[in-house]
Design an enzyme around this catalytic site. Structure first.
Site, PDB file in Angstrom:
ATOM      1  N   ARG A   7      -6.328  11.182  -6.025  1.00 39.53           N
ATOM      2  CA  ARG A   7      -7.596  10.474  -5.893  1.00 39.53           C
ATOM      3  C   ARG A   7      -8.769  11.448  -6.009  1.00 39.53           C
ATOM      4  NH1 ARG A   7     -10.106   7.193  -0.863  1.00 39.53           N
ATOM      5  NH2 ARG A   7     -10.333   9.337  -0.200  1.00 39.53           N
ATOM      6  N   ARG A  11       0.817  -1.217   0.000  1.00 37.81           N
ATOM      7  CA  ARG A  11       0.000   0.000   0.000  1.00 37.81           C
ATOM      8  C   ARG A  11       0.856   1.274   0.000  1.00 37.81           C
ATOM      9  NH1 ARG A  11      -5.634  -0.988   1.786  1.00 37.81           N
ATOM     10  NH2 ARG A  11      -6.078  -2.790   0.509  1.00 37.81           N
TER      11      ARG A  11
HETATM   12  O1  CP3 Z   1      -0.066  -2.016  -2.405  1.00 36.55           O
HETATM   13  C1  CP3 Z   1      -0.321  -1.113  -3.242  1.00 36.55           C
HETATM   14  O2  CP3 Z   1       0.031   0.068  -3.083  1.00 36.55           O
HETATM   15  C2  CP3 Z   1      -0.975  -1.513  -4.557  1.00 36.55           C
HETATM   16  C3  CP3 Z   1      -2.371  -1.335  -4.657  1.00 36.55           C
HETATM   17  C4  CP3 Z   1      -3.286  -2.210  -3.839  1.00 36.55           C
HETATM   18  C5  CP3 Z   1      -4.508  -1.744  -3.288  1.00 36.55           C
HETATM   19  N1  CP3 Z   1      -5.167  -2.801  -2.750  1.00 36.55           N
HETATM   20  C6  CP3 Z   1      -4.986  -0.359  -3.344  1.00 36.55           C
HETATM   21  C7  CP3 Z   1      -6.041   0.057  -2.412  1.00 36.55           C
HETATM   22  C8  CP3 Z   1      -3.194  -3.573  -3.527  1.00 36.55           C
HETATM   23  C9  CP3 Z   1      -2.061  -4.556  -3.813  1.00 36.55           C
HETATM   24  C10 CP3 Z   1      -4.403  -3.926  -2.863  1.00 36.55           C
HETATM   25  C11 CP3 Z   1      -4.700  -5.291  -2.421  1.00 36.55           C
HETATM   26  C12 CP3 Z   1      -5.933  -5.569  -1.683  1.00 36.55           C
HETATM   27  N2  CP3 Z   1      -7.152  -4.981  -1.837  1.00 36.55           N
HETATM   28  C13 CP3 Z   1      -6.054  -6.579  -0.708  1.00 36.55           C
HETATM   29  C14 CP3 Z   1      -4.973  -7.546  -0.317  1.00 36.55           C
HETATM   30  C15 CP3 Z   1      -3.961  -6.946   0.579  1.00 36.55           C
HETATM   31  C16 CP3 Z   1      -4.487  -6.579   1.941  1.00 36.55           C
HETATM   32  O3  CP3 Z   1      -4.543  -5.363   2.203  1.00 36.55           O
HETATM   33  O4  CP3 Z   1      -4.805  -7.474   2.716  1.00 36.55           O
HETATM   34  C17 CP3 Z   1      -7.383  -6.555  -0.241  1.00 36.55           C
HETATM   35  C18 CP3 Z   1      -7.967  -7.445   0.828  1.00 36.55           C
HETATM   36  C19 CP3 Z   1      -8.063  -5.538  -0.975  1.00 36.55           C
HETATM   37  C20 CP3 Z   1      -9.511  -5.184  -0.883  1.00 36.55           C
HETATM   38  C21 CP3 Z   1      -9.688  -3.803  -0.411  1.00 36.55           C
HETATM   39  N3  CP3 Z   1      -9.355  -2.677  -1.126  1.00 36.55           N
HETATM   40  C22 CP3 Z   1     -10.221  -3.390   0.835  1.00 36.55           C
HETATM   41  C23 CP3 Z   1     -10.687  -4.319   1.937  1.00 36.55           C
HETATM   42  C24 CP3 Z   1     -10.203  -1.991   0.833  1.00 36.55           C
HETATM   43  C25 CP3 Z   1     -10.786  -1.085   1.889  1.00 36.55           C
HETATM   44  C26 CP3 Z   1      -9.917  -1.015   3.074  1.00 36.55           C
HETATM   45  C27 CP3 Z   1      -9.014   0.176   2.980  1.00 36.55           C
HETATM   46  O5  CP3 Z   1      -7.799   0.028   3.170  1.00 36.55           O
HETATM   47  O6  CP3 Z   1      -9.565   1.262   2.729  1.00 36.55           O
HETATM   48  C28 CP3 Z   1      -9.623  -1.560  -0.388  1.00 36.55           C
HETATM   49  C29 CP3 Z   1      -9.363  -0.176  -0.818  1.00 36.55           C
HETATM   50  C30 CP3 Z   1      -7.997   0.173  -1.297  1.00 36.55           C
HETATM   51  N4  CP3 Z   1      -7.223  -0.597  -2.120  1.00 36.55           N
HETATM   52  C31 CP3 Z   1      -7.289   1.370  -1.027  1.00 36.55           C
HETATM   53  C32 CP3 Z   1      -6.081   1.326  -1.725  1.00 36.55           C
HETATM   54  C33 CP3 Z   1      -5.011   2.380  -1.814  1.00 36.55           C
HETATM   55  C34 CP3 Z   1      -7.817   2.533  -0.197  1.00 36.55           C
HETATM   56  C35 CP3 Z   1      -8.886   3.171  -1.021  1.00 36.55           C
HETATM   57  C36 CP3 Z   1      -8.932   4.665  -0.968  1.00 36.55           C
HETATM   58  O7  CP3 Z   1      -8.030   5.351  -1.490  1.00 36.55           O
HETATM   59  O8  CP3 Z   1      -9.931   5.136  -0.440  1.00 36.55           O
END
Ligand code: CP3
Length: 342
Positions: free
Chosen positions: A36, A23
Site C-alpha cells: 500500500r 479483508r
Molecule cells: O475482503 C477483502 O480482502 C477484499 C477487499 C475489500 C475491501 N473492502 C478492502 C478495503 C472488500 C470486500 C471491501 C468491502 C467493503 N468496503 C465493505 C463491505 C464489507 C464490510 O466491511 O462491511 C464496506 C462497508 C466498505 C467501505 C469501506 N472501505 C470502509 C468503511 C473503509 C474504511 C474502514 C476501514 O476498514 O478502514 C474501507 C477501506 C478498506 N477497504 C480497507 C481495505 C483493505 C482499508 C483501507 C486501508 O488500507 O487503509
C-alpha cells in the site's frame, strides 16, 4: 470439481470446510502495508492492477486459503457513477452526497462505469492467471442499500440515519439511487465474471438496520434482482449474499433471493443458524473477528464449535465480519489449523 469452495457452493457437505477470510488482504499483514505504501494510498492501490493483484495473492501465499477475494472496494461503483470519493486516514471514506432529484440526474449512465472500473477487471484477469489451480477467485460488490447509505450520508454512519431519512422524506430519489445501483451492480459483477471471477459476493453490511417491510424491499429484493440477472447472464456462477446483522431475516434468505450461500455475521449462533439457515442451503461464517486479536484457547474452542455446528451441511468457514488491523497474523494460522484439524 476440485475446488473446495465451489463444491460447498454446489451443496456438498465436506468433512473439512473450505476457508477464507473477509479483508484477508489488509492492514494486519506487514506485506500489505508495504505494498500500500508503494502504491501511495488505498484508492491508488485499488486502481493499480499489478499491485491490487499482488495484495490479493499475499494471504494466499502466507496461509493457503481456499479462496482469494478480488482486492477493490464497494465504493468504487459510486465513484464510477460520478460521485467524488476519497479516504481520510484513520476515519474512513468520504463521498460527495446525493439527496436531490438534480443530483440523482447527474449520475452517469451504467454503460459508462467501465471507464473508471476497467483496471479492476484487469486485476481479475491477472489473478485468474496467477492463482493456484485449487484456489477459487471471488469477485464482489456492495449491495445497493449499503452503498446508498454511504452515497446519501457522504460517509459511514452508525445508524444509517441520513439514508433512512431520505427514504422517509423523498422515496422517489431514494429508490432512484437504489435502482441505479442495482443496475450498476449487475453490470459490474458481470464484467468481473467475464474477466475470470468464479463466484460473486454481495456485501450488505448495513442490512440489519432495515426492519420489516423495508428489509424485504431494500435488502431482499435488490439481492434477488442481482442474483437473477447474474444467473441469467452467467449460468453456473454461484452467488453469496451477506445481509449482515439480518438476524431473523437470514431465515428464508436463500429461497427468497436465489443466492447459493448465505454469509452469517457472528451475532447469530452457529447452532441456531445450522437449524434455521443451513437447512435451506450453504452457509458461510461466522467466527467473531475479535478472536483474531485475542487468540488463545478460546479462539481454538470457538473455531471447532462452529465447524462442528455446521458439520451436517454445506459450509464455508469465515469470520463474521472483516479482520481488523490490530489482529495478530499468528492467530489467523491458529484458526486455519483448528479448522483443518491441526
Ligand atoms: O475482503 C477483502 O480482502 C477484499 C477487499 C475489500 C475491501 N473492502 C478492502 C478495503 C472488500 C470486500 C471491501 C468491502 C467493503 N468496503 C465493505 C463491505 C464489507 C464490510 O466491511 O462491511 C464496506 C462497508 C466498505 C467501505 C469501506 N472501505 C470502509 C468503511 C473503509 C474504511 C474502514 C476501514 O476498514 O478502514 C474501507 C477501506 C478498506 N477497504 C480497507 C481495505 C483493505 C482499508 C483501507 C486501508 O488500507 O487503509
Amino acid at each position: 470439481m476440485t475446488k473446495t469452495i465451489l463444491r460447498a457452493l454446489a451443496g456438498e457437505t465436506q468433512s473439512v470446510p473450505p476457508i477464507w477470510m473477509m479483508r484477508q488482504a489488509g492492514r494486519y499483514l506487514p506485506e500489505y502495508r508495504a505494498t500500500r505504501a508503494e502504491a501511495g494510498d488505498f484508492l491508488s492501490l485499488c486502481y493499480n492492477p499489478e499491485l491490487a493483484a499482488e495484495v490479493t495473492l499475499q494471504p494466499i501465499r502466507r496461509y493457503g486459503f481456499d479462496a482469494a477475494i478480488l482486492f477493490a472496494d464497494i465504493l468504487l461503483l459510486p465513484q464510477a457513477l460520478g460521485a467524488d470519493l476519497w479516504f481520510v486516514t484513520g476515519e474512513g471514506p468520504r463521498l460527495s452526497t446525493i439527496t436531490s432529484p438534480e443530483e440523482l440526474a447527474k449520475l452517469k449512465p451504467v454503460e459508462e462505469i467501465d471507464e473508471v472500473l476497467s483496471p479492476v477487471y484487469e486485476t481479475v484477469r491477472i489473478l485468474s492467471r496467477e492463482l493456484p489451480r485449487e484456489t477459487t477467485l471471488i469477485g464482489f460488490a456492495g449491495a445497493p442499500w449499503t452503498v446508498a447509505t454511504y452515497m446519501i450520508a457522504g460517509q459511514g454512519t452508525k445508524d444509517q440515519g441520513p439514508a433512512h431519512a431520505l427514504k422517509a422524506e423523498n422515496r422517489e430519489v431514494f429508490e432512484g439511487i437504489l435502482d441505479r445501483l442495482t443496475e450498476g451492480t449487475i453490470h459490474y459483477l458481470s464484467k468481473q465474471i467475464e474477466a475470470g471471477a468464479e463466484v460473486v459476493k454481495v456485501f450488505d453490511s448495513w442490512a440489519g438496520s432495515l426492519k420489516g417491510a423495508d428489509f424485504e424491499k431494500y435488502a431482499v429484493e435488490p439481492c434477488r434482482k442481482i442474483t437473477a440477472a447474474i444467473k441469467e447472464r452467467h449460468p453456473g456462477i454461484p452467488v453469496i449474499g451477506f445481509p449482515r446483522e439480518a438476524g431473523e431475516g437470514y431465515v428464508g434468505f436463500h429461497d427468497k433471493t436465489g443466492v447459493d450461500c448465505v454469509a452469517l455475521d457472528n451475532s447469530v449462533s452457529a447452532t441456531w443458524a445450522a437449524e434455521h439457515v443451513q437447512s435451506t442451503g450453504c452457509v458461510q461464517g461466522n467466527l467473531a473477528s475479535s478472536h483474531m486479536v485475542t487468540g488463545g484457547q478460546a479462539l481454538v474452542d470457538e473455531t471447532r464449535a462452529i465447524v462442528e455446528a455446521f458439520s451436517g451441511g454445506p459450509h464455508i468457514f469465515n469470520l463474521g465480519h472483516g479482520i481488523t488491523p490490530d489482529a495478530d497474523p499468528d492467530n489467523v494460522q491458529r484458526m486455519i489449523d483448528a479448522v483443518r484439524g491441526g
